[in-house]
Write an enzyme that holds these catalytic residues in place. Sequence first.
Site, PDB file in Angstrom:
ATOM      1  N   ASP A  49       0.732  -1.224   0.164  1.00  0.00           N
ATOM      2  CA  ASP A  49      -0.081  -0.015   0.263  1.00  0.00           C
ATOM      3  C   ASP A  49       1.021   1.173  -0.083  1.00  0.00           C
ATOM      4  O   ASP A  49       0.167   2.423  -0.106  1.00  0.00           O
ATOM      5  CB  ASP A  49      -0.996   0.024   1.108  1.00  0.00           C
ATOM      6  CG  ASP A  49      -0.400  -0.155   2.540  1.00  0.00           C
ATOM      7  OD1 ASP A  49       0.903  -0.015   2.739  1.00  0.00           O
ATOM      8  OD2 ASP A  49      -1.193  -0.143   3.546  1.00  0.00           O
ATOM      9  N   SER A  50       2.240   0.810   0.007  1.00  0.00           N
ATOM     10  CA  SER A  50       2.933   2.300  -0.052  1.00  0.00           C
ATOM     11  C   SER A  50       2.922   2.707  -1.644  1.00  0.00           C
ATOM     12  O   SER A  50       3.143   4.001  -1.877  1.00  0.00           O
ATOM     13  CB  SER A  50       4.570   1.609  -0.063  1.00  0.00           C
ATOM     14  OG  SER A  50       4.826   0.617  -0.841  1.00  0.00           O
ATOM     15  N   LYS A 118      -1.210  -9.730   2.917  1.00  0.00           N
ATOM     16  CA  LYS A 118      -0.222  -9.002   4.057  1.00  0.00           C
ATOM     17  C   LYS A 118      -1.298  -8.100   4.739  1.00  0.00           C
ATOM     18  O   LYS A 118      -2.225  -7.115   4.190  1.00  0.00           O
ATOM     19  CB  LYS A 118       0.815  -8.503   3.657  1.00  0.00           C
ATOM     20  CG  LYS A 118       1.599  -7.790   4.842  1.00  0.00           C
ATOM     21  CD  LYS A 118       2.845  -7.569   4.482  1.00  0.00           C
ATOM     22  CE  LYS A 118       3.072  -6.125   3.798  1.00  0.00           C
ATOM     23  NZ  LYS A 118       2.504  -4.977   4.881  1.00  0.00           N
ATOM     24  N   GLU A 120      -1.538  -5.625   8.600  1.00  0.00           N
ATOM     25  CA  GLU A 120      -0.877  -5.077   9.672  1.00  0.00           C
ATOM     26  C   GLU A 120      -1.501  -5.498  11.267  1.00  0.00           C
ATOM     27  O   GLU A 120      -2.762  -5.478  11.122  1.00  0.00           O
ATOM     28  CB  GLU A 120      -0.678  -3.344   9.550  1.00  0.00           C
ATOM     29  CG  GLU A 120       0.142  -3.358   8.443  1.00  0.00           C
ATOM     30  CD  GLU A 120       0.259  -1.636   8.258  1.00  0.00           C
ATOM     31  OE1 GLU A 120       0.766  -1.245   7.232  1.00  0.00           O
ATOM     32  OE2 GLU A 120      -0.060  -1.027   9.065  1.00  0.00           O
ATOM     33  N   GLU A 186       9.302  -4.157  10.956  1.00  0.00           N
ATOM     34  CA  GLU A 186       9.529  -2.943  10.197  1.00  0.00           C
ATOM     35  C   GLU A 186      10.062  -2.251  11.166  1.00  0.00           C
ATOM     36  O   GLU A 186       9.351  -1.660  12.296  1.00  0.00           O
ATOM     37  CB  GLU A 186       8.399  -2.282   9.459  1.00  0.00           C
ATOM     38  CG  GLU A 186       8.965  -0.876   8.839  1.00  0.00           C
ATOM     39  CD  GLU A 186       7.780  -0.295   7.913  1.00  0.00           C
ATOM     40  OE1 GLU A 186       8.062   0.701   7.402  1.00  0.00           O
ATOM     41  OE2 GLU A 186       6.847  -1.115   7.551  1.00  0.00           O
TER      42      GLU A 186
END
Length: 274
Positions: A49-50, A118, A120, A186
Site C-alpha cells: 500500500d506504499s 499481508k 498489519e 519494520e
Amino acid sequence: MSATARKTAPLPEDIRAMKGRAPIVSLTAYTTPMARMMDAACDFVLVGDSLGMVVHGMTSTLGVTMEMMILHGQAVARGLSRAMLVIDMPFGSYEESPEQAFRNAARIMRETGAAAVKLEGGQHMAETIAFLVARGVPVMAHIGLTPQSMNTLGGYKVQGRGEAAERLMADARAVAGAGAFSVVLEKLPSVLADRITAGIDIPTIGIGAGAGCDGQILVVDDMLGLFTAFRPKFVKRYAELGDAGEAAIAAYAEEVRARAFPAPEHGFAEEAPN
C-alpha cells in the site's frame, strides 16, 4: 531454494520452509514492467500500500483503497511467473471483523491471482489471521512500525525500544501462533529483530530490522532512487534512476527546442522501402 533457480512460483508454505535457510529476497512492485524486472530475482513480490505514496503522491498509506490495490495487483500479476505475489490489505478493509477481512481478502485473491495477503497488526489481529487461514487465505503478518497506524504510533518512529520490546515479542508469537506463514518486521532495533527471528518458527522479513532476519524487503522506488521525497535511514540506494530520468528529460526538452529531435532517422519516407 532460490528464485534464480526456480521455474515456477512458490506457494506460501514454500516461503515458510525457507525459515533459517537461504535469505528470502523481496521487493515491492506496482506495475507490470517493474514486476518483470524483478521476477527472476525475488522469492516473492509485494504489491504494497506504499503505492499511495510512491505512485499516487499521497502523504500516507491511509487513502489507499481496495480498488487501487486490485488494479495494481492485476498489473503486477501480469509481470510475474517465478516470484510469488502477495498483496497488502489497505486500511479499513480488515480491522472491523474477521468476516470483513475474509470478504476483502477473498476478493483480492480472486481478482488478482495473489497467493497471499499481508495485513498489519500483532496480538489484536491474531483472531483475524486465524480466521483467514482456516478459510484458505494465507496471511503474511506485519508488526513493528505499521504505517497504517502512524497516527496512533506518533509518526514513523522506531518501534520496540525499552519496555515495548516484550510487547513486540508477544505480537510476533501471536501472529505465528495464529497461522501466519511469515511476518514483516519494520523499523525495529536489530537486537530485538534477532530475538524475534530466533523465537518464532516462521520466517521474518526485515525492513529496517537488521541483517539477522530470514529475509529482506525494500520499496523498489526507494532502492532504485526513483522516490526522492525522503530517504529512510534503512534504505540503500542501488541506483539513482530519478537523477538519470531528470537528466534524460532535460536532454529531450533541449533537443526538441533546438529542433535536433526528431532527426531524419526518426521519421518516415513518403514511400515504403522496397
